[in-house]
Design an enzyme around this catalytic site. Structure first.
Site, PDB file in Angstrom:
ATOM      1  N   HIS A   1      -4.697  36.087   5.146  1.00  0.00           N
ATOM      2  CA  HIS A   1      -5.841  35.599   4.449  1.00  0.00           C
ATOM      3  C   HIS A   1      -7.228  36.082   5.352  1.00  0.00           C
ATOM      4  O   HIS A   1      -8.108  36.230   4.890  1.00  0.00           O
ATOM      5  CB  HIS A   1      -6.144  33.928   4.634  1.00  0.00           C
ATOM      6  N   ASP A   2      -7.194  36.228   6.702  1.00  0.00           N
ATOM      7  CA  ASP A   2      -8.146  36.676   7.563  1.00  0.00           C
ATOM      8  C   ASP A   2      -8.172  38.160   7.409  1.00  0.00           C
ATOM      9  O   ASP A   2      -9.379  38.533   6.849  1.00  0.00           O
ATOM     10  CB  ASP A   2      -8.073  36.495   8.921  1.00  0.00           C
TER      11      ASP A   2
ATOM     12  N   VAL B   1     -10.065  39.455   3.815  1.00  0.00           N
ATOM     13  CA  VAL B   1     -11.460  39.008   3.643  1.00  0.00           C
ATOM     14  C   VAL B   1     -12.382  39.618   4.661  1.00  0.00           C
ATOM     15  O   VAL B   1     -12.179  39.108   5.619  1.00  0.00           O
ATOM     16  CB  VAL B   1     -11.955  37.576   3.326  1.00  0.00           C
TER      17      VAL B   1
ATOM     18  N   ASP C   1     -11.107  39.699  11.493  1.00  0.00           N
ATOM     19  CA  ASP C   1     -12.117  39.382  12.420  1.00  0.00           C
ATOM     20  C   ASP C   1     -12.380  38.144  12.537  1.00  0.00           C
ATOM     21  O   ASP C   1     -13.350  37.516  13.111  1.00  0.00           O
ATOM     22  CB  ASP C   1     -13.464  40.096  11.864  1.00  0.00           C
TER      23      ASP C   1
ATOM     24  N   SER D   1     -13.106  35.617  10.622  1.00  0.00           N
ATOM     25  CA  SER D   1     -14.146  34.875   9.780  1.00  0.00           C
ATOM     26  C   SER D   1     -13.552  33.928   9.073  1.00  0.00           C
ATOM     27  O   SER D   1     -14.275  33.010   8.885  1.00  0.00           O
ATOM     28  CB  SER D   1     -14.793  36.135   8.920  1.00  0.00           C
TER      29      SER D   1
ATOM     30  N   HIS E   1       7.156  34.865   1.334  1.00  0.00           N
ATOM     31  CA  HIS E   1       7.460  33.613   0.711  1.00  0.00           C
ATOM     32  C   HIS E   1       8.592  33.169   0.820  1.00  0.00           C
ATOM     33  O   HIS E   1       8.926  32.292  -0.146  1.00  0.00           O
ATOM     34  CB  HIS E   1       7.132  34.307  -0.826  1.00  0.00           C
ATOM     35  N   THR E   2       9.465  33.545   1.660  1.00  0.00           N
ATOM     36  CA  THR E   2      10.699  33.094   1.938  1.00  0.00           C
ATOM     37  C   THR E   2      10.496  31.552   2.872  1.00  0.00           C
ATOM     38  O   THR E   2      11.609  31.083   3.153  1.00  0.00           O
ATOM     39  CB  THR E   2      11.601  34.130   2.614  1.00  0.00           C
TER      40      THR E   2
ATOM     41  N   ASP F   1      11.308  28.831  -1.067  1.00  0.00           N
ATOM     42  CA  ASP F   1      12.621  29.422  -0.976  1.00  0.00           C
ATOM     43  C   ASP F   1      13.592  27.985  -0.777  1.00  0.00           C
ATOM     44  O   ASP F   1      13.880  27.586   0.262  1.00  0.00           O
ATOM     45  CB  ASP F   1      12.803  30.330   0.248  1.00  0.00           C
TER      46      ASP F   1
ATOM     47  N   THR G   1      16.977  29.250   2.115  1.00  0.00           N
ATOM     48  CA  THR G   1      16.444  29.316   3.319  1.00  0.00           C
ATOM     49  C   THR G   1      15.072  28.937   3.703  1.00  0.00           C
ATOM     50  O   THR G   1      14.355  29.866   4.039  1.00  0.00           O
ATOM     51  CB  THR G   1      16.813  30.742   4.127  1.00  0.00           C
TER      52      THR G   1
END
EC number: 1.11.1.7
Length: 372
Positions: free
Chosen positions: A115-116, A119, A123, A125, A244-245, A290, A293
């Site tokens: 996510h850093d 966008v 940095d 932010s 996403h596991t 998941d 696992t």
């Protein structure tokens, strides 16, 4: 791409979700930010140094394993072992902070890195509580209200400041933490060197989150376009989706798939999720991403995609295009191949729009801009 600018979180690149401090998909109400002081001139740059020996040895691949993909060259100014001369224990300090975290927080740290970087680049932010007095920061954007792991970054930064002073950027700490969380969640199997030398950004705007982070209902075309805008290929998008596991998600992020007759979700999984998501008091329950696992970073995600045992539209949609469907099948068959690709993709993602002394700073506190 109207939808790409509507709601979001992302490939959890992983993670958990529950409150403004968890990892995974979720849509709590935004919270306003308070103003901050203006930022000062940047500090003296740090001179990159040669890479030190890796503190954790990568796992040895089995015989006949295909050669790993060649990682892209580090962005200008980034180098492995960047802090060897100025704060030689920096990476060790971050690793210990991550080691002491729960597996859920580790999953959140990988998502925090994602996510850093998506966008304004990598940095830090996303860490800011305040920046522009006229706008809340990224942290309070809808996709980011479920982020967590901030306390791990704060702890590592505080210890580094005590030992070395203000020489290690928050952006690099986030990148190291994402790397180390990958290592621990893979049972100490997936390790890679993370180039460093990023500066911290001085701008963080709430209205830039939804338009940059792909939502859980994104189509494969939207996902490809969103990742391409960051310099990442469709194959790298599928590779990073493998995060996403691990982690958990709010039921609200996939509730449409539990009620729609057109959903291709496995009937047994749908039935289980309907029960787990049922609430008598209106709470937005969370479930693991998941079921096989949930706390291990591995290639199980791709097997789940193929068997229609995934939560989000953005997971299921990977089977709707030939190239991404082929990538899913390939990753499901060869865990070593996926691990090598994941390492390279994490490093490449970490080079998105890095800041320099010209447009960044080394923050003393990761949550606020420097004031002098």
């Amino acid at each position: 791409m109207a939808k790409l600018a509507t709601a979001l979180t992302v490939l959890a690149l992983v993670a958990c979700v529950a409150h403004p401090c968890q990892a995974g998909y979720g849509y709590p109400n935004p919270v306003p930010s308070s103003p901050s002081a203006p930022s000062p001139p940047p500090p003296t740059p740090i001179t990159p140094s040669p890479a030190p020996p890796s503190p954790i040895a990568p796992s040895t691949p089995p015989p006949n394993t295909p050669p790993p993909p060649t990682p892209s060259s580090p962005a200008p100014g980034l180098a492995v072992g960047y802090y060897q001369n100025t704060c030689y224990r920096a990476e060790d300090i971050v690793r210990e902070a991550v080691r002491n975290a729960s597996k859920g927080i580790m999953a959140g740290l990988i998502r925090l890195f994602f996510h850093d970087c998506f966008v304004r680049g990598c940095d830090a932010s996303v860490l800011l509580d305040t920046a522009d007095p006229n706008s809340a920061t990224e942290k309070f954007g809808i996709p980011n209200l479920s982020l967590r792991g901030f306390e791990v970054i704060d702890a590592a930064k505080a210890k580094i400041e005590k030992e070395c002073g203000t020489v290690v950027s928050c952006a690099d700490i986030v990148a190291f933490a994402g790397r180390d969380a990958t290592y621990f969640l893979s049972n100490n199997k997936v390790f890679f060197d993370m180039p460093a030398g990023r500066y911290d950004g001085r701008v963080s705007l709430i209205n830039e989150t939804l338009i940059n982070l792909p939502p859980p209902f994104a189509t494969v075309a939207q996902l490809k376009a969103g990742f391409a805008s960051k310099g990442l290929t469709a194959d790298e998008m599928v590779t990073l989706s493998g995060a996403h596991t691990v982690g958990i998600s709010h039921c609200s992020s996939f509730s449409n798939r539990l009620t729609s007759n057109s959903s291709d979700m496995d009937p047994n999984l749908k039935s289980t999720l309907q029960e787990e998501c049922r609430s008598n008091n209106g709470s937005d329950n969370t479930v693991v991403q998941d079921i096989n696992t949930p706390d291990k970073l591995d290639n199980q995600y791709y097997k789940n995609v193929l068997s229609h045992k995934v939560l989000f539209d953005s997971d299921a949609t990977l089977l709707t295009a030939i190239d991404t469907s082929d990538a899913v099948s390939s990753n499901a068959k060869d865990t070593n191949q996926w691990e090598e690709k994941f390492k390279a993709a994490m490093v490449k993602m970490g080079a998105i729009d890095v800041k320099t002394i010209a447009n960044g700073e080394i923050r003393r506190s990761c949550r606020v801009l420097n004031t002098n």
